[in-house]
Design an enzyme around this catalytic site. Structure first.
Site, PDB file in Angstrom:
ATOM      1  N   CYS A  45      -6.590   6.546  -9.274  1.00 42.93           N
ATOM      2  CA  CYS A  45      -6.310   7.138  -7.830  1.00 42.93           C
ATOM      3  C   CYS A  45      -6.895   8.614  -7.728  1.00 42.93           C
ATOM      4  O   CYS A  45      -7.083   9.098  -6.599  1.00 42.93           O
ATOM      5  CB  CYS A  45      -4.789   6.946  -7.428  1.00 42.93           C
ATOM      6  N   HIS A  71      -0.186  13.424  -2.564  1.00 45.37           N
ATOM      7  CA  HIS A  71      -0.543  12.206  -3.065  1.00 45.37           C
ATOM      8  C   HIS A  71       0.470  11.289  -2.468  1.00 45.37           C
ATOM      9  O   HIS A  71      -0.052  10.372  -1.613  1.00 45.37           O
ATOM     10  CB  HIS A  71      -0.219  12.346  -4.542  1.00 45.37           C
ATOM     11  N   GLU A 130       6.296  15.102  -7.187  1.00 53.10           N
ATOM     12  CA  GLU A 130       5.210  15.778  -6.588  1.00 53.10           C
ATOM     13  C   GLU A 130       6.073  17.012  -5.720  1.00 53.10           C
ATOM     14  O   GLU A 130       5.703  18.150  -5.658  1.00 53.10           O
ATOM     15  CB  GLU A 130       4.467  15.025  -5.422  1.00 53.10           C
ATOM     16  N   LYS A 158      -0.972   8.749   3.745  1.00 58.39           N
ATOM     17  CA  LYS A 158      -0.623   7.503   3.235  1.00 58.39           C
ATOM     18  C   LYS A 158       0.245   6.579   4.109  1.00 58.39           C
ATOM     19  O   LYS A 158       0.093   5.481   3.875  1.00 58.39           O
ATOM     20  CB  LYS A 158      -0.441   7.323   1.737  1.00 58.39           C
ATOM     21  N   HIS A 218      -2.672   3.079   0.671  1.00 62.87           N
ATOM     22  CA  HIS A 218      -3.266   3.793  -0.498  1.00 62.87           C
ATOM     23  C   HIS A 218      -4.478   3.086  -1.035  1.00 62.87           C
ATOM     24  O   HIS A 218      -4.510   2.128  -1.330  1.00 62.87           O
ATOM     25  CB  HIS A 218      -1.969   3.652  -1.744  1.00 62.87           C
ATOM     26  N   PHE A 232      -2.874   6.610 -12.364  1.00 69.24           N
ATOM     27  CA  PHE A 232      -2.513   5.753 -13.518  1.00 69.24           C
ATOM     28  C   PHE A 232      -3.131   6.408 -14.569  1.00 69.24           C
ATOM     29  O   PHE A 232      -4.566   6.624 -14.753  1.00 69.24           O
ATOM     30  CB  PHE A 232      -2.441   4.199 -13.475  1.00 69.24           C
TER      31      PHE A 232
END
Length: 411
Positions: free
Chosen positions: A159, A299, A310, A331, A336, A397
């Site tokens: 991502c 994010h 975060e 998002k 996403h 990831f």
């Protein structure tokens, strides 16, 4: 400098529609229509609306290009047009493409393997199977379309992919290796493998009774992210090159950071260590203090662990300045977009800086006691304010962290 923008998103098939729907707090989520998802745990996603291959490609050409590459070409074409570049007059040896995608041609892979499995075991594959599927092919398509012979490659970091693409583009321009780079990202993973695979990981929201409110960053009842698709593209240009041709400059791409969590394949560091370090590096690279940042596009995927980590990182880096920030997760509206997330979220930051308005975080119903709810998450509606600089976070990831800072261009 950012001199051109293109966007193909679940909120709109061009920059104007994307930005206006962000400010309107529109959700791009709905029941999946691309395939029969009735047996899947998650039966909704943020799909593109009204996108037709034939509107952009001749039939023969479209069949040779995977959807992820189609989306990227559409966004890149808009960005080039928006930039006002005379593509015949540029130095083609000093112009390139650096693109990001987390997965690439997943749709093609699924189609070919399902077709093979249904057969008699005789390998009958499309001759375009490999060129359609490989993740690097889109940067090649864009360079061929415009004859760009400079740096050309693809970044793959889940991502964080398109943010890394923008960072590499910035670096190559700073090093004097290119005057112009088309950078961005695209993804098309709303298919049986994409939904089924992320379901198996328990990463996706399963709020099938209310798709439009399923993406709930920072909400106590968030239960996973909502899959999105599309592309975002930027024309990044060296300052003197842009000034010489009288280009309109949206904003300056001013700083970048890259780190690794070195912790877990899919879970973030619980204290947000990698996220903390990446924001510090971006600030240092931009020559800015925490007090210079007015907006963070986080994010913010709407996962239980990610949002907490975060938020901890932001508080650690910004201290008391964190309470002066606007924070939002777009998002909540787009879903996403995986490898394309960084690109469309950087575009949101650029437009926020240009227009002095922060897009909201929608779908907030219940405060999470594990978060510091004194932070301004910009819930519900946009907020006008002077935005000198904005920071965009993307985490992937594998523990990949990437941040970029955009700031107002001062002529």
């Amino acid at each position: 400098m950012v001199t051109g923008i293109g966007a193909l998103t679940p909120l709109g098939n061009n920059l104007t529609d994307y930005w206006s729907n962000l400010l309107a707090g529109v959700s791009g989520a709905g029941p999946i229509v691309r395939f029969d998802a009735s047996k899947f745990k998650t039966r909704f996603a943020c799909e593109l609306k009204g996108y037709k291959v034939e509107d952009h490609f001749e039939r023969k050409e479209g069949r040779k290009i995977d959807p992820y590459a189609q989306y990227g070409l559409v966004a890149a074409t808009e960005a080039v047009k928006d930039s006002g570049l005379d593509m015949q007059a540029i130095d083609h040896d000093r112009a390139g493409v650096i693109w990001g995608s987390g997965i690439g041609g997943l749709d093609t892979f699924v189609e070919e393997l399902v077709g093979f499995a249904k057969g008699d075991g005789t390998p009958r594959f499309n001759p375009f199977f490999i060129p359609k599927m490989i993740v690097d092919i889109l940067s090649g398509h864009i360079s061929i379309k415009y004859g760009l012979r400079g740096p050309n490659f693809t970044t793959v970091s889940a991502c964080a992919s398109s943010t890394h693409a923008m960072i590499d583009a910035l670096t190559y321009i700073r090093l004097g290796k290119a005057d112009i780079i088309i950078a961005g990202g695209s993804e098309a993973a709303i298919d049986q493998a994409g939904i089924g695979g992320f379901n198996a990981m328990k990463a996706l929201s399963e709020r099938n009774d209310s798709p439009q409110t399923a993406s709930r960053p920072f909400d106590k009842d968030r239960d996973g992210f909502v899959m999105g698709e599309g592309a975002g593209a930027l024309v990044l240009e060296e300052l003197e090159h842009a000034k010489k041709r009288g280009a309109r400059i949206y904003a300056e791409l001013a700083g970048e950071g890259m780190t690794a969590d070195a912790y877990h394949m899919t879970a973030p560091h619980p204290e947000g260590l990698g996220a903390k370090n990446v924001m510090k590096l971006a600030l240092k690279d931009a020559g800015l203090q925490t007090s210079d940042i007015d907006y963070i596009n986080v994010h913010g995927t709407s996962t239980p662990l990610g949002d907490i980590a975060e938020t901890k990182a932001i508080l650690s880096v910004f201290g008391e300045d964190a309470y002066k920030l606007n924070i939002s997760s777009t998002k909540s509206m787009t879903g996403h977009l995986l490898g394309a997330a960084g690109a469309i979220e950087a575009i949101a930051c650029i437009m926020a800086v240009k227009n002095d308005i922060v897009p909201p975080t929608i779908n907030h119903f219940t405060d999470d006691p594990e978060l510091d709810n004194k932070l301004n998450f910009t819930f519900g509606k946009p907020q006008k304010r002077i935005i000198r600089a904005a920071l965009s976070n993307t985490f992937g990831f594998g523990g990949h962290n990437a941040s970029v800072i955009v700031k107002k261009y001062q002529a």
